[in-house]
Design a protein around this motif. Structure first.
Motif, PDB file in Angstrom:
ATOM      1  N   LEU A 840       0.815  -1.207   0.000  1.00  0.00           N
ATOM      2  CA  LEU A 840       0.000   0.000   0.000  1.00  0.00           C
ATOM      3  C   LEU A 840       0.853   1.263   0.000  1.00  0.00           C
ATOM      4  O   LEU A 840       0.418   2.297  -0.507  1.00  0.00           O
ATOM      5  CB  LEU A 840      -0.928  -0.013   1.206  1.00  0.00           C
ATOM      6  CG  LEU A 840      -2.014  -1.109   1.184  1.00  0.00           C
ATOM      7  CD1 LEU A 840      -2.912  -1.002   2.398  1.00  0.00           C
ATOM      8  CD2 LEU A 840      -2.834  -1.031  -0.094  1.00  0.00           C
ATOM      9  N   ALA A 841       2.052   1.207   0.588  1.00  0.00           N
ATOM     10  CA  ALA A 841       2.942   2.360   0.512  1.00  0.00           C
ATOM     11  C   ALA A 841       3.335   2.656  -0.925  1.00  0.00           C
ATOM     12  O   ALA A 841       3.395   3.802  -1.364  1.00  0.00           O
ATOM     13  CB  ALA A 841       4.195   2.111   1.368  1.00  0.00           C
ATOM     14  N   ILE A 842       3.579   1.580  -1.702  1.00  0.00           N
ATOM     15  CA  ILE A 842       3.893   1.757  -3.120  1.00  0.00           C
ATOM     16  C   ILE A 842       2.673   2.279  -3.858  1.00  0.00           C
ATOM     17  O   ILE A 842       2.781   3.145  -4.741  1.00  0.00           O
ATOM     18  CB  ILE A 842       4.389   0.435  -3.722  1.00  0.00           C
ATOM     19  CG1 ILE A 842       5.718   0.043  -3.075  1.00  0.00           C
ATOM     20  CG2 ILE A 842       4.540   0.547  -5.224  1.00  0.00           C
ATOM     21  CD1 ILE A 842       6.215  -1.307  -3.489  1.00  0.00           C
ATOM     22  N   CYS A 843       1.509   1.761  -3.536  1.00  0.00           N
ATOM     23  CA  CYS A 843       0.285   2.255  -4.171  1.00  0.00           C
ATOM     24  C   CYS A 843       0.128   3.765  -3.973  1.00  0.00           C
ATOM     25  O   CYS A 843      -0.193   4.503  -4.904  1.00  0.00           O
ATOM     26  CB  CYS A 843      -0.935   1.540  -3.594  1.00  0.00           C
ATOM     27  SG  CYS A 843      -1.027  -0.207  -4.040  1.00  0.00           S
ATOM     28  N   GLN A 844       0.324   4.213  -2.744  1.00  0.00           N
ATOM     29  CA  GLN A 844       0.182   5.643  -2.468  1.00  0.00           C
ATOM     30  C   GLN A 844       1.190   6.457  -3.262  1.00  0.00           C
ATOM     31  O   GLN A 844       0.872   7.519  -3.793  1.00  0.00           O
ATOM     32  CB  GLN A 844       0.348   5.911  -0.971  1.00  0.00           C
ATOM     33  CG  GLN A 844       0.029   7.353  -0.583  1.00  0.00           C
ATOM     34  CD  GLN A 844       0.207   7.589   0.897  1.00  0.00           C
ATOM     35  OE1 GLN A 844       1.202   7.187   1.474  1.00  0.00           O
ATOM     36  NE2 GLN A 844      -0.775   8.222   1.520  1.00  0.00           N
ATOM     37  N   GLY A 845       2.437   5.962  -3.373  1.00  0.00           N
ATOM     38  CA  GLY A 845       3.437   6.682  -4.142  1.00  0.00           C
ATOM     39  C   GLY A 845       3.097   6.740  -5.616  1.00  0.00           C
ATOM     40  O   GLY A 845       3.261   7.776  -6.272  1.00  0.00           O
TER      41      GLY A 845
END
Length: 888
Positions: A840-845
Motif C-alpha cells: 500500500l505504501a507503493i500504491c500511495q506513491g
C-alpha cells in the motif's frame, strides 16, 4: 587557601597540553652575553640527547659566539627582497615542518621583513610554542613595551622594536644575564661587542656608565617581578593563602598626548604590585577631534597588548564615575594623569585628580605628572570651533531681546530675565556648554544695556541692579551647564542604547534561525546596515579552500588568503590592523567555539573610511552570539543526521526481516516442488506433475511481484520514477490486473462492476495497474475462503476511481491513517500478519505521482475493508479527424 586554589596553582606550573616551554635570557644591554649563555645551554641539552635546531642567531661577528654554533644543527634562513635590499629571516615553516624538541631564537623583539607571516619575531615564537616546540630566546630590557618611556627618558633613544611584557612574564624560566657596566665598556673598547667604529659611536650615544647602571636596575627589577611571581606561585602550591587581598589597579585616560605614557606606567605598577589592571575611559559626550580619537584608540590597543582590560563607560561626571567603578571592581589603586591647568579648573574645584582626592575614600590615588613643558600649551585651531552653534547663541540672544522688548511694557523687570534664561537653556540643549556660556554672557550684556536703568548704557546706578545682574549671570551659567551635561548624557545613552539594540536585534534574529543558512542570512541582514564597512562570512569547503557564505562575490590576493588561513588554523585575529600578516585589506576574526572555528568574519573599510576601535569592539561582541548560533545550528544538523541514521538503520533492519520472510516462502515452495520433480520424475502422475509446475510458476510470479515492489519503492524513494503517460481505458487496466492475479483470486467470489463508457485516463498504465494489483492481492490475502471480493470502477466530472472491497477482519479506524507507512503492519485486518508492508505504501506513491489519492473505508455489508484509488480526470482527447470548436 582552598584545595581547589592549591590545585589551580599546581596545574599552572605544569606545561599546557601540547604547548612548548619558553626560556628567556634577559639582559640589560647588548653585549652582556645573552646569546653566548643561550648557546652554552643549548650544548648542554644536546649532550643530554635533546634534538636542538638553531632558528636564528645573531653573532655580530663575535668569534667566541660563532665558535659555539659549531656542533649545532641550523635551519637555513629565508631570503627576500624589499626595496632592492636582500633580507634574511627565520624560516618559521621549515622549523614547524622539522619539529625539533628545542629551537634557538635570538633577539625576540626583532621586527620581521615586510610580507612575512607575522610582523614581530615574538609572534613566530608563539606559533612555535603552540606547536609543542620548546624555545630558548634572548631579549634586552629596553625592548619591553611598558619600559619604552623610561628607557627614552634615561638614554634619550626611542626604542621602536618592542614586545608585550606578558611574553616575558609567562616564560617557564627567566635567566638574568648580568655584567657590570665597567666590564661591558671594556668589551666595547676591545671590539668584542661591535666593530671599533660602531663601538666608539655606541659608547658616546648609548653605552654610558649612567645609562648602563639605569638599564641594569630595570633588568633587575624585571627579574625581581618574575621571581616574586614564582615565589607567590610556590606559596599557593603549598596551600598558603596570600597575607592580604591586593585589589585591582584602574588607570583612567583621556584622548590627550599622555595616554600611552600613562598606560605603560600603569602596566609597570601593576606588575610590581602583582595587580590585575584595567584601562578605563569615561565618555562624557564632549566633542573630540580626530587626533584625540586616534590617541585614545592607540592607548586602548596598547593596553590590550600589555595584558590589561579595556573598559568604556558613559556618564556625565568623570570623577564620580571612576570612583563608582572602582568600588564595583574592588580596586585599590586608581592612576590618572595630571590635568592641564586652566581658569575653569582653578575656579570650580581643580581638575580630575583634585576631585578624586576630595571624594574618594579608602582608595589610593596616584597622579602621573605632565611631561609637557609649561609653555607648550596646545593652541586651539579657529577652524575647530563650531561656528554654527555660536551663531545659534547669537540668534537666540537677538530673538530673546526682541521678545523681551515686546513684553517689557506688561512684565516687571525681574520677569524679563526669564526670557533670556529660556534662550540660554535652549542653546544649551541644542549645542554644548561653550555656546551656552556665550549666550549667557551676551544675554547678560543685552539685559544690562536695554533694561537696567539707565537704559542704552552699560552703567549701573542702583546697587540692587548689580546683584540682579550677578544672579542672572550665575543662573544662566548654571542652567546652561546643567542642560549641556544632560544633553551629553542623553547622547551617551543613545550610543549605548544603539549598541545594546544591535546586540538584541542580532540575538532575536539568530534565535529564529534553525539552520546554518538561516543564521548566515540573519547575520548578513543585520550587518548590511554598516555602510562604511565591507563584511563577509567565510567557511571552509571540502577541498581546503574558502567559500563565501555572505558578502560576496569577493576576490582575495595571496596575502589576504594566507591571513584568513592563519586566523582559521590558530583561532586568532589576523590581517589588517593586527601583528599577523597585516599587508592585506581585510581584518579576519574567527567565530570559534570549544570544538574549533565555525566561520571567519572578514571586515574591510570602504574607500575613505576606517575601522574604528568602537566598531572593532562591537564586532567582537556581536561575534559571540553569532558563533553560538552557528554552533547551535551545527548541533541541530548533527542531531538530525544522527536521527536519520537511526531511522535508516531501523528501516534497514525491518526491511531485512520482512524481505527475508517474504522471499524465503516462495523460494522454499519452488525448491520443494523442483526437488520432488527431480527425485520422483516419471513416477509422479502427469496431473500431479502439472500441479507442481503450476505451483512453482505461481510462486515465481509472487516472488516477481515482491521484487517489483522493492524496485518501485527504491525508485520512489530516490526520485527516479518517471511517468510515461498515455491515454488508457480503465477497462483495460481492470482486465489486465485480474488476469495477472487469476491464480490468487481463484478461491474467491470476485464481483466486477465497471461502469460503461468510462472516460480515458492519461496515466502511466503499468504503474496504475501495479497499484491495483497490490490492492487486489492485499484484499485476497485476508479474505476468508470462498469469500466475496468486489471491484468497482466509476467516474464523475472530476475523478475516476477503482474501489476494492473484501470481507476480511477489517482495519480499525485509528490505524487507517498508518497503513500507508512503509513496514507498518496492523495487528488485525488487511495489513496484519505477514508481508513487508510495502504494497500500500507503493500504491500511495504511484497514485500520488499522478496527482491522485487513496481512501480507506468499510467493506461489504459493513464488514472488511474498502480501499479506493482516486485518479484525476484530464480533458478528454478529440476523436481522430475532429477539430476543436472555434470561438465566434
Amino acid at each position: 587557601m582552598t584545595d581547589s586554589g592549591r590545585a589551580d596553582a599546581l596545574l599552572a606550573d605544569l606545561p599546557r597540553a601540547g604547548r612548548g616551554r619558553l626560556k628567556v635570557f634577559l639582559g640589560a644591554a647588548p653585549g652582556v652575553g645573552k646569546t653566548y649563555a643561550m648557546l652554552q645551554a643549548a650544548h648542554t641539552q644536546v649532550r643530554q640527547g635533546v634534538r636542538v635546531l638553531v632558528g636564528v642567531v645573531e653573532t655580530h661577528g663575535r668569534a667566541e659566539t660563532q665558535a659555539l654554533l659549531n656542533g649545532l644543527a641550523q635551519q637555513p634562513l629565508v631570503r627576500s627582497q624589499y626595496r632592492g635590499v636582500q633580507l634574511e629571516e627565520m624560516d618559521l615553516d621549515g622549523l614547524l615542518h622539522a619539529r625539533p624538541a628545542l629551537v634557538l631564537v635570538d633577539e625576540l623583539a626583532h621586527s620581521n621583513a615586510p610580507g612575512s607571516r607575522h610582523a614581530k619575531r615574538w609572534q613566530d615564537v608563539q606559533e612555535l610554542l603552540a606547536a609543542g616546540i620548546d624555545v630558548y630566546t634572548t631579549v634586552n630590557v629596553q625592548h619591553l613595551e611598558s619600559l619604552n618611556d623610561q628607557v627614552r627618558g634615561i638614554t634619550g633613544v626611542h626604542v621602536r622594536e618592542t614586545l608585550p611584557d606578558w611574553i616575558v612574564q609567562e616564560a617557564y624560566e627567566l635567566l638574568l644575564i648580568d655584567l657590570p657596566p665597567r666590564e661591558l665598556l671594556e668589551r666595547l673598547r676591545d671590539g668584542k661587542v661591535y666593530v671599533p667604529e660602531q663601538a666608539r659611536a655606541a659608547i658616546d650615544a648609548f653605552f654610558t656608565q649612567t645609562n648602563l647602571n639605569a638599564l641594569r636596575e630595570l633588568a633587575m627589577q624585571t627579574a625581581a617581578v618574575y621571581v616574586d611571581d614564582e615565589l607567590d606561585k610556590g606559596y599557593r602550591q603549598l596551600g598558603q593563602a596570600a597575607p592580604a587581598l591586593r585589589g585591582r589597579l584602574l588607570v583612567g585616560i583621556d584622548g590627550d598626548a599622555q595616554a600611552e605614557r600613562l598606560v605603560r606606567h600603569a602596566s609597570r605598577v601593576a606588575e610590581r604590585r602583582h595587580l590585575p589592571w584595567s584601562l578605563v575611559h569615561v565618555d562624557n559626550g564632549s566633542a573630540r577631534d580626530e587626533q584625540s580619537r586616534l590617541r585614545l584608540q592607540s592607548a586602548q590597543q596598547l593596553a590590550e597588548r600589555l595584558g590589561g582590560e579595556v573598559v568604556l563607560l558613559r556618564a556625565g561626571e568623570v570623577a564620580k564615575t571612576l570612583i563608582q567603578h572602582a568600588a564595583e571592581r574592588r580596586a585599590s589603586l586608581l592612576l590618572v594623569g595630571q590635568s592641564r591647568p586652566n581658569w575653569r579648573r582653578k575656579c570650580f574645584g581643580g581638575g580630575l585628580a583634585s576631585r578624586l582626592l576630595r571624594d574618594a575614600h579608602g582608595l589610593e590615588i596616584n597622579v602621573l605628572d605632565n611631561e609637557q613643558a609649561p609653555d607648550a600649551t596646545p593652541r586651539r585651531r579657529v577652524g575647530s570651533l563650531v561656528w554654527f552653534d555660536y551663531g545659534l547663541a547669537l540668534l537666540a540672544t537677538v530673538l530673546a531681546s526682541a521678545l523681551a522688548w515686546g513684553v517689557s511694557s506688561v512684565l516687571a523687570l525681574p520677569n524679563i530675565s526669564m526670557v533670556f534664561l529660556a534662550a540660554v537653556l535652549l542653546v544649551a540643549v541644542r549645542s554644548s556648554l561653550g555656546p551656552a556660556l556665550a549666550c549667557a554672557a551676551m544675554s547678560f550684556l543685552t539685559y544690562d544695556f536695554l533694561f537696567i536703568p539707565p537704559n542704552f548704557s552699560f552703567s549701573i546706578q542702583r546697587e540692587e541692579d548689580v546683584l540682579t545682574l550677578v544672579f542672572f549671570l550665575l543662573m544662566a551659567a548654571l542652567t546652561g551647564n546643567l542642560a549641556a551635561r544632560q544633553r551629553r548624557q542623553l547622547q551617551a545613552l543613545r550610543e549605548t542604547q544603539q549598541e545594546t539594540s544591535e546586540l538584541l536585534d542580532l540575538s532575536r534574529k539568530l534565535t529564529a534561525a534553525t539552520d546554518r543558512k538561516a543564521v548566515v542570512n540573519a547575520a548578513a541582514q543585520h550587518l548590511s546596515g554598516w555602510k562604511e564597512l565591507n563584511l563577509c562570512l567565510l567557511n571552509r569547503d571540502g577541498s581546503g579552500g574558502w567559500t563565501v557564505e555572505t558578502g560576496g562575490p569577493l576576490t582575495f590576493n595571496e596575502a589576504e588568503r594566507a591571513a584568513a588561513d592563519w586566523a582559521w588554523n590558530h583561532e586568532q585575529p589576523a590581517g589588517k590592523g593586527t601583528g599577523t600578516l597585516p599587508m592585506g585589506r581585510w581584518w579576519w576574526w574567527p567565530l570559534t567555539v570549544d570544538d574549533g572555528p565555525l566561520a571567519l568574519l572578514g571586515v574591510s573599510p570602504k574607500e575613505g573610511q576606517s575601522l574604528t576601535g568602537q566598531r572593532r569592539r562591537l564586532l567582537m561582541a556581536l561575534s559571540q552570539p553569532l558563533a553560538q548560533a552557528l554552533a547551535r545550528a551545527q548541533l541541530a544538523q548533527d542531531l538530525e543526521a544522527a536521527r536519520l541514521h537511526g531511522e535508516t538503520e531501523q528501516l534497514r533492519s525491518a526491511l531485512l526481516a520482512s524481505v527475508s520472510h517474504d522471499l524465503r516462502t516462495p523460494l522454499t515452495t519452488m525448491r520443494g516442488s523442483i526437488d520432488t520433480l527431480l527425485a520422483l520424475g516419471e513416477a509422479i502422475p502427469l496431473e500431479d506433475r502439472r500441479e507442481l509446475l503450476e505451483g512453482t510458476r505461481d510462486e515465481a510470479e509472487r516472488l516477481d511481484r515482491y521484487i517489483q515492489n522493492l524496485l518501485d519503492m527504491t525508485r520512489l524513494g530516490h526520485g527516479a520514477l518517471k511517468l510515461a503517460r498515455d491515454w488508457v481505458s480503465p477497462t483495460d487496466i481492470v482486465a489486465s490486473a485480474l488476469n495477472r492475479l487469476r491464480a490468487v483470486l481463484a478461491p474467491l467470489q470476485v464481483q466486477v462492476d465497471v461502469a460503461p463508457q468510462l472516460p480515458l485516463l492519461h496515466i502511466h498504465a503499468a504503474l496504475i495497474e501495479q497499484a491495483l494489483v497490490n490492492v487486489l492481492e492485499n484484499a485476497a490475502r485476508f479474505s476468508p475462503p470462498h469469500g466475496v471480493l468486489q471491484l468497482v470502477a466509476g467516474a464523475d466530472q472530476q475523478e475516476l476511481w477503482f474501489a476494492v472491497s473484501d470481507q476480511g477482519p477489517g482495519i480499525p479506524e485509528e490505524d487507517r491513517a498508518k497503513i500507508f507507512d512503509m513496514f507498518y503492519t496492523a495487528a488485525r485486518g488487511d495489513r496484519g500478519g505477514q508481508g513487508t508492508g510495502l504494497g500500500l505504501a507503493i500504491c500511495q506513491g504511484m497514485v500520488g505521482a499522478h496527482g491522485g489519492r487513496i481512501s480507506v473505508g468499510e467493506g461489504i455489508g459493513g464488514r472488511g475493508t474498502c480501499i479506493t484509488l482516486h485518479l484525476p480526470l484530464p480533458e478528454q482527447p478529440l476523436p481522430e479527424g475532429e477539430e476543436p470548436p472555434r470561438e465566434a
